[in-house]
Design an enzyme around this catalytic site. Sequence first.
Site, PDB file in Angstrom:
ATOM      1  N   ASN A  26       0.502  -0.977  -0.076  1.00  0.00           N
ATOM      2  CA  ASN A  26       0.161   0.214  -0.222  1.00  0.00           C
ATOM      3  C   ASN A  26       1.194   1.170  -0.130  1.00  0.00           C
ATOM      4  OD1 ASN A  26      -2.287  -2.185   0.449  1.00  0.00           O
ATOM      5  ND2 ASN A  26      -1.789  -1.095   2.601  1.00  0.00           N
ATOM      6  N   LYS A  56       1.303  -4.053   4.829  1.00  0.00           N
ATOM      7  CA  LYS A  56       2.262  -5.226   5.860  1.00  0.00           C
ATOM      8  C   LYS A  56       3.059  -5.796   5.166  1.00  0.00           C
ATOM      9  CE  LYS A  56      -2.150  -4.821   8.680  1.00  0.00           C
ATOM     10  NZ  LYS A  56      -1.465  -3.721   9.557  1.00  0.00           N
ATOM     11  N   ASN A  69       5.637  -3.968   4.271  1.00  0.00           N
ATOM     12  CA  ASN A  69       6.903  -3.534   4.985  1.00  0.00           C
ATOM     13  C   ASN A  69       7.641  -4.671   5.436  1.00  0.00           C
ATOM     14  OD1 ASN A  69       5.726  -1.176   5.007  1.00  0.00           O
ATOM     15  ND2 ASN A  69       4.127  -1.704   6.881  1.00  0.00           N
ATOM     16  N   THR A  99       2.078  -9.807  21.214  1.00  0.00           N
ATOM     17  CA  THR A  99       2.558  -8.799  21.313  1.00  0.00           C
ATOM     18  C   THR A  99       1.450  -7.748  21.905  1.00  0.00           C
ATOM     19  OG1 THR A  99       2.298  -7.925  19.348  1.00  0.00           O
ATOM     20  CG2 THR A  99       4.037  -8.673  18.887  1.00  0.00           C
ATOM     21  N   THR A 106       2.672   2.846  13.021  1.00  0.00           N
ATOM     22  CA  THR A 106       2.766   2.177  12.126  1.00  0.00           C
ATOM     23  C   THR A 106       4.358   1.204  12.244  1.00  0.00           C
ATOM     24  OG1 THR A 106       1.708   4.913  11.299  1.00  0.00           O
ATOM     25  CG2 THR A 106       2.347   2.358   9.846  1.00  0.00           C
ATOM     26  N   ALA A 107       3.410  -0.300  11.435  1.00  0.00           N
ATOM     27  CA  ALA A 107       4.213  -1.438  11.251  1.00  0.00           C
ATOM     28  C   ALA A 107       5.717  -1.200  11.444  1.00  0.00           C
ATOM     29  CB  ALA A 107       5.424  -0.069  10.302  1.00  0.00           C
ATOM     30  N   ALA A 108       5.070  -0.779  13.792  1.00  0.00           N
ATOM     31  CA  ALA A 108       5.762  -1.562  14.072  1.00  0.00           C
ATOM     32  C   ALA A 108       6.022  -3.056  14.495  1.00  0.00           C
ATOM     33  CB  ALA A 108       5.754  -0.272  15.683  1.00  0.00           C
ATOM     34  N   GLY A 109       5.373  -3.982  13.995  1.00  0.00           N
ATOM     35  CA  GLY A 109       4.616  -5.081  14.234  1.00  0.00           C
ATOM     36  C   GLY A 109       5.247  -5.522  12.964  1.00  0.00           C
ATOM     37  N   ASP A 110       5.275  -5.150  12.144  1.00  0.00           N
ATOM     38  CA  ASP A 110       6.031  -5.804  11.075  1.00  0.00           C
ATOM     39  C   ASP A 110       7.329  -5.944  11.056  1.00  0.00           C
ATOM     40  OD1 ASP A 110       3.182  -5.788   9.701  1.00  0.00           O
ATOM     41  OD2 ASP A 110       4.252  -3.487   8.977  1.00  0.00           O
ATOM     42  N   SER A 125      10.344   4.260   8.679  1.00  0.00           N
ATOM     43  CA  SER A 125      10.641   3.728   9.967  1.00  0.00           C
ATOM     44  C   SER A 125      12.028   2.339  10.319  1.00  0.00           C
ATOM     45  CB  SER A 125       9.286   3.396  10.648  1.00  0.00           C
ATOM     46  OG  SER A 125       9.210   2.121  10.816  1.00  0.00           O
TER      47      SER A 125
END
Length: 304
Positions: free
Chosen positions: A11, A40, A43, A221, A249-253, A291
């Site tokens: 995206n 996701k 990333n 998490t 944003t994208a911390a989990g990825d 990030s």
Amino acid sequence: MKNVLVVGSLNMDFDVYMERRPLPGETVMAKNLKLVPGGKGANQAYALGKLGVKTAMVGAVGKDSFGQQMLENLHSVCVDTAGILVSETSETGKAFIEVEDNGQNSISVIAGANYEVDGKLIRENRHLFEAADVVVMQLEIPLPAVIEAAQLARECGKMVVIDPAPAKADFPAELYPLIDITKPNETELSVLTGMPTDTEEQVIAAARSLTAKGVGAVLVTLGGNGTMLVTNERLQTFPAYKVKAVDTTAAGDCFLAAFLSAFDGENYADAIDFAARASAIAVTRPGAQTSIPNCEEIQAFRVS
Ligand code: RIB
């Protein structure tokens, strides 16, 4: 050297930064808008590539400038994008992300070309499944494609990892026995299982309901409360690193990619710690792929 295949979404993110998100019916003034490559799947592929893992991706973008930018960003970290369909008929997926000063966000996604990922595209890229050691999926592409990819990965004898995001209450039961590792946050775990996850005991019970259905390992998490690992043999919680978040944003990825880059199939503790460091850095930086830290930054990370 590990070889990872990511099957998932790409995206263009429209990040709108604001003091706080509007309440229903309210208008707030935002501070600025940034367009950043996200999704996701992309990333995770970008983070794996940046961490030096040999990575390929299967997905779809539109034949437009956003799609081109997404592909270029993946190329910049050596991700093999030959399995990414460039659609003639759909636009590249877009995500609209409201980010508050405290780093928390809300995300709305217009799937666009991501919904063109289907069984045919999966089967056409069988060689990428055969070449991989690990196949990673999320839930921003159609579920039948996720099922097909998980089945093919299994057939090829690969490790299957599913990030159940965005969480779906109608997650197909047939997928659970195919999953080696899943990484829900506590909200996703609740949606997935239909069980509450407000207390530690509830999180454990919900995670155990997944291992009972055949999932190998559940990494829950828990934000500032760290990461809980639940398998049939193990129950362990690992701490998070406390930092001042500017954008989650994208911390989990980033967490999942860093975990996979470091995981040797047995040593969860070191891989989870590496992932916790990586995501702690990611939340201190704005945007999704903008990030993601590299290996040196993660190794040098110290909490001040
Ligand atoms: O996980 C973060 C991602 O979710 C964003 O980059 C956005 O594109 C959505 O897919």
